[in-house]
Design a protein around this motif. Structure first.
Motif, PDB file in Angstrom:
ATOM      1  N   ALA A   1       5.168  -9.292 -14.039  1.00  0.00           N
ATOM      2  CA  ALA A   1       4.653  -8.895 -12.678  1.00  0.00           C
ATOM      3  C   ALA A   1       4.757  -9.846 -11.612  1.00  0.00           C
ATOM      4  O   ALA A   1       4.493 -11.096 -11.564  1.00  0.00           O
ATOM      5  CB  ALA A   1       3.282  -8.703 -13.169  1.00  0.00           C
ATOM      6  N   LEU A   2       5.086  -9.180 -10.563  1.00  0.00           N
ATOM      7  CA  LEU A   2       5.395 -10.145  -9.364  1.00  0.00           C
ATOM      8  C   LEU A   2       5.147  -9.093  -8.016  1.00  0.00           C
ATOM      9  O   LEU A   2       5.681  -7.966  -8.012  1.00  0.00           O
ATOM     10  CB  LEU A   2       6.624 -10.520  -9.103  1.00  0.00           C
ATOM     11  N   ILE A   3       4.408  -9.759  -7.155  1.00  0.00           N
ATOM     12  CA  ILE A   3       4.052  -8.729  -5.856  1.00  0.00           C
ATOM     13  C   ILE A   3       4.967  -9.290  -4.919  1.00  0.00           C
ATOM     14  O   ILE A   3       5.273 -10.784  -4.622  1.00  0.00           O
ATOM     15  CB  ILE A   3       2.636  -9.118  -5.490  1.00  0.00           C
ATOM     16  N   LEU A   4       5.397  -8.383  -4.003  1.00  0.00           N
ATOM     17  CA  LEU A   4       6.237  -8.665  -2.949  1.00  0.00           C
ATOM     18  C   LEU A   4       5.584  -8.197  -1.788  1.00  0.00           C
ATOM     19  O   LEU A   4       5.277  -6.950  -1.625  1.00  0.00           O
ATOM     20  CB  LEU A   4       7.683  -8.235  -2.933  1.00  0.00           C
TER      21      LEU A   4
ATOM     22  N   LYS B   1       2.290  -3.525   7.529  1.00  0.00           N
ATOM     23  CA  LYS B   1       2.219  -4.409   6.053  1.00  0.00           C
ATOM     24  C   LYS B   1       2.733  -3.497   4.826  1.00  0.00           C
ATOM     25  O   LYS B   1       2.497  -2.239   4.884  1.00  0.00           O
ATOM     26  CB  LYS B   1       0.977  -4.862   5.847  1.00  0.00           C
ATOM     27  N   VAL B   2       3.605  -3.949   3.935  1.00  0.00           N
ATOM     28  CA  VAL B   2       3.984  -3.276   2.813  1.00  0.00           C
ATOM     29  C   VAL B   2       3.761  -4.310   1.675  1.00  0.00           C
ATOM     30  O   VAL B   2       3.969  -5.317   1.757  1.00  0.00           O
ATOM     31  CB  VAL B   2       5.690  -2.800   2.780  1.00  0.00           C
ATOM     32  N   TYR B   3       3.403  -3.554   0.492  1.00  0.00           N
ATOM     33  CA  TYR B   3       3.094  -4.239  -0.636  1.00  0.00           C
ATOM     34  C   TYR B   3       3.840  -3.467  -2.023  1.00  0.00           C
ATOM     35  O   TYR B   3       3.702  -2.472  -2.238  1.00  0.00           O
ATOM     36  CB  TYR B   3       1.636  -3.970  -0.976  1.00  0.00           C
TER      37      TYR B   3
ATOM     38  N   LEU C   1       1.861  -0.630  -3.887  1.00  0.00           N
ATOM     39  CA  LEU C   1       0.706  -0.916  -4.245  1.00  0.00           C
ATOM     40  C   LEU C   1      -0.086   0.388  -3.249  1.00  0.00           C
ATOM     41  O   LEU C   1       0.251   0.568  -2.295  1.00  0.00           O
ATOM     42  CB  LEU C   1       0.189  -1.980  -3.797  1.00  0.00           C
ATOM     43  N   SER C   2      -0.994   0.958  -3.903  1.00  0.00           N
ATOM     44  CA  SER C   2      -1.929   1.690  -3.244  1.00  0.00           C
ATOM     45  C   SER C   2      -3.080   0.959  -2.295  1.00  0.00           C
ATOM     46  O   SER C   2      -3.154  -0.097  -2.348  1.00  0.00           O
ATOM     47  CB  SER C   2      -2.741   2.609  -3.929  1.00  0.00           C
ATOM     48  N   VAL C   3      -3.394   1.827  -1.149  1.00  0.00           N
ATOM     49  CA  VAL C   3      -4.466   1.161  -0.156  1.00  0.00           C
ATOM     50  C   VAL C   3      -5.204   0.601  -0.950  1.00  0.00           C
ATOM     51  O   VAL C   3      -5.860  -0.748  -0.500  1.00  0.00           O
ATOM     52  CB  VAL C   3      -4.849   2.063   0.863  1.00  0.00           C
ATOM     53  N   LYS C   4      -5.891   1.322  -1.970  1.00  0.00           N
ATOM     54  CA  LYS C   4      -7.146   0.982  -2.548  1.00  0.00           C
ATOM     55  C   LYS C   4      -6.920  -0.309  -3.333  1.00  0.00           C
ATOM     56  O   LYS C   4      -7.455  -1.383  -3.562  1.00  0.00           O
ATOM     57  CB  LYS C   4      -7.448   2.027  -3.750  1.00  0.00           C
TER      58      LYS C   4
END
Ligand code: URA
Length: 243
Positions: free
Chosen positions: A108-111, A61-63, A225-228
């Motif tokens: 802001a947009l998350i992909l 998974k990638v974020y 995004l970091s794992v945290k």
């Protein structure tokens, strides 16, 4: 091991609820056998076929968090060959945007390729805060703003509560800048809310999604995004009782 419907949803093929429907209808095979029992535990290494389609459950998974510029469409592809938000990100995996920002909206947009997180973030029940700053063509009254904060009927359905504040008033050109926080993501929601109280949104920027902001990203820039951060997003989305 994880429940079958969760593993299906994680691939982004469909929501968990839809996966449950597929399972109940006998449309899901695990390692060549039809499974109709909801909650059957499977591994991510099992071969899962839904409605004739083999799912890739093993992909990492990638974020990403993107500061979307104006004039880019929020989509994976465009039939008119316009540039999309996915084109801005150098990533070979099949990623897609979480929700949408209009062509002229920035911010802001998350992909990601994580369907499970996508479903959690988009479900209004999970109350994920989306923070916007808008320039509008007038100066709204306190009463008008409280109508927005209480929720208004848009396209036949009442919106949830919102937090709205006037930040700046410009009497010279009769405009104002307002911040607004909403917890759902209906199409053109902010523009429609202001239209419903008699104003037009001239500029719109989403400056935050929950605890994530794009203050440190220039227009068109993105970061992983970091794992945290991913864990925190999952935790926020699950606060309202999802498992
Ligand atoms: N509301 C809108 O009207 N447009 C957006 O792009 C996002 C929220």
């Amino acid at each position: 091991m994880e429940r079958l419907q969760k593993v299906i949803a994680t691939t982004g093929f469909c929501s968990r609820r839809k996966a449950e429907e597929y399972i109940a209808k006998g449309l899901v095979e695990v390692n060549g056998k039809i499974v109709t029992k909801l909650g059957t535990k499977v591994n991510y290494t099992d071969n899962i076929v839904v409605n004739g389609m083999a799912l890739d459950t093993k992909e990492d998974k990638v974020y990403y968090l993107l500061n979307k510029p104006r004039g880019i469409i929020t989509s994976v592809s465009d039939d008119k060959k316009r540039k999309t938000v996915v084109d801005l990100i150098k990533e070979n995996k099949r990623i897609y945007p979480v929700g949408r920002l209009d062509y002229d909206t920035t911010g802001a947009l998350i992909l990601t390729n994580d369907g499970e997180l996508t479903n959690l973030l988009l479900h209004p029940k999970n109350h994920i805060e989306k923070l916007y700053i808008a320039k509008i063509n007038g100066i709204p009254t306190r009463e008008q703003l409280s109508r927005i904060s209480r929720g208004m009927v848009i396209d036949g359905k009442k919106t949830g509560k919102a937090k709205v504040k006037v930040k700046k008033v410009n009497k010279r050109d009769n405009s104002s800048v307002v911040t607004i926080a909403i917890y759902e993501g209906r199409n053109h929601q902010i523009k429609k809310l202001f239209e419903a109280i008699g104003y037009k949104v001239l500029k719109l920027r989403r400056y935050g999604i929950s605890f994530l902001t794009v203050d440190d990203l220039k227009s068109g820039e993105y970061r992983k995004l970091s794992v945290k951060e991913v864990k925190k997003l999952y935790a926020q989305a699950k606060l309202d009782g999802n498992d």
